[in-house]
Design an enzyme around this catalytic site. Structure first.
Site, PDB file in Angstrom:
ATOM      1  N   PHE A   9       0.819  -1.209   0.000  1.00  0.00           N
ATOM      2  CA  PHE A   9       0.000   0.000   0.000  1.00  0.00           C
ATOM      3  C   PHE A   9       0.854   1.261   0.000  1.00  0.00           C
ATOM      4  CE2 PHE A   9      -2.666  -3.245   1.754  1.00  0.00           C
ATOM      5  CZ  PHE A   9      -3.997  -2.843   1.702  1.00  0.00           C
ATOM      6  N   ASP A  10       0.502   2.222  -0.854  1.00  0.00           N
ATOM      7  CA  ASP A  10       0.957   3.591  -0.665  1.00  0.00           C
ATOM      8  C   ASP A  10       0.158   4.137   0.527  1.00  0.00           C
ATOM      9  OD1 ASP A  10       2.176   6.136  -1.294  1.00  0.00           O
ATOM     10  OD2 ASP A  10       0.266   6.726  -2.181  1.00  0.00           O
ATOM     11  N   MET A  11       0.444   5.338   0.994  1.00  0.00           N
ATOM     12  CA  MET A  11      -0.296   5.844   2.144  1.00  0.00           C
ATOM     13  C   MET A  11      -1.128   7.089   1.822  1.00  0.00           C
ATOM     14  SD  MET A  11       0.971   6.969   5.992  1.00  0.00           S
ATOM     15  CE  MET A  11       1.722   8.515   5.473  1.00  0.00           C
ATOM     16  N   LEU A 168      -0.747  -0.851  -4.599  1.00  0.00           N
ATOM     17  CA  LEU A 168      -1.918   0.022  -4.629  1.00  0.00           C
ATOM     18  C   LEU A 168      -1.454   1.471  -4.570  1.00  0.00           C
ATOM     19  CD1 LEU A 168      -4.211  -1.918  -2.116  1.00  0.00           C
ATOM     20  CD2 LEU A 168      -4.188  -2.087  -4.608  1.00  0.00           C
ATOM     21  N   ASP A 170      -2.151   5.855  -5.884  1.00  0.00           N
ATOM     22  CA  ASP A 170      -3.049   6.890  -6.393  1.00  0.00           C
ATOM     23  C   ASP A 170      -2.328   7.893  -7.280  1.00  0.00           C
ATOM     24  OD1 ASP A 170      -2.791   9.700  -4.446  1.00  0.00           O
ATOM     25  OD2 ASP A 170      -1.789   7.863  -3.833  1.00  0.00           O
TER      26      ASP A 170
END
Length: 217
Positions: A9-11, A168, A170
């Site tokens: 995961f990115d944050m 993941l 954005d």
């Protein structure tokens, strides 16, 4: 998706609604302290490490611009909002984490934010960071996203091949980093609209984290 052994995961902007929080704080800083930092510039900086953001701000605003002072004022407004309303998590985060744990899929964080900041964010959101198998902050690698280093390191420490891992993200830089590492890069855009190149690089483009679970159905 039967071959997937790990999800990284990115944050900011992916797990937490920090990008809107940051953008709102910049608008307030401009209003209260008479700065003239364009919101378009802040959106362009989203997903980047602190040193890259500082360099971009100085490039656009001039060498006399003090990014540390500007950030200090931003943080004041951000802290006030979090204190009053808590840090908002993105749709589907808790459900996705529970789902992945139930399938014994390893999970990690690979964020451009510092290791310390990652822990701070989880505290602000009242979430248990210990559910993650590994955490890598931007201060733990020598080359930031869009370089693949942070994702290759994630796969290495999780002992999985990149082709058996999902990232993941954005942001444009995050998708480029994950794709160049050989991972399945899933794009879940936040405030900043992804470029056409980013959409092409992405394995999938989804609307929220809840939709990630559907990939196993």
């Amino acid at each position: 998706m039967d071959n997937i052994e790990a999800v990284v995961f990115d944050m900011d902007g992916l797990m937490f609604d920090t990008e809107k929080l940051w953008l709102d704080s910049v608008i307030k800083t401009n209003e209260v302290y008479k700065y003239k930092v364009p919101t378009s510039l802040i959106i362009e900086c989203m997903g980047k490490r602190k040193d890259a953001i500082d360099a971009k701000l100085k490039e656009e605003m001039g060498e006399g611009f003090d990014p540390d002072e500007f950030r200090r004022l931003n943080k004041k407004f951000m802290a006030q909002e979090v204190l009053e309303n808590g840090l908002q998590i993105k749709k589907g985060l808790k459900e996705l984490i529970s789902f992945l744990k139930s399938k014994n899929i390893k999970i990690a964080i690979a964020s451009s934010s510092s290791f310390e900041k990652i822990h701070t964010r989880f505290g602000e959101a009242n979430l248990d960071i210990k559910v993650f198998d590994y955490i890598i902050g931007g201060d733990m690698v020598t080359i930031p996203k869009p370089d693949s280093q942070i994702y290759l390191k994630s796969c290495e420490v999780l002992n999985v091949k990149p082709e058996n891992a999902i990232a993941l993200e954005d942001s444009d830089s995050g998708i480029k980093a994950a794709a160049s590492a050989g991972m399945k890069a899933i794009l879940i855009p936040d405030i900043k609209e992804p470029s056409e190149e980013t959409v092409r690089l992405a394995y999938k483009k989804l609307d929220n984290l809840l939709e990630v679970i559907d990939l196993w159905k």
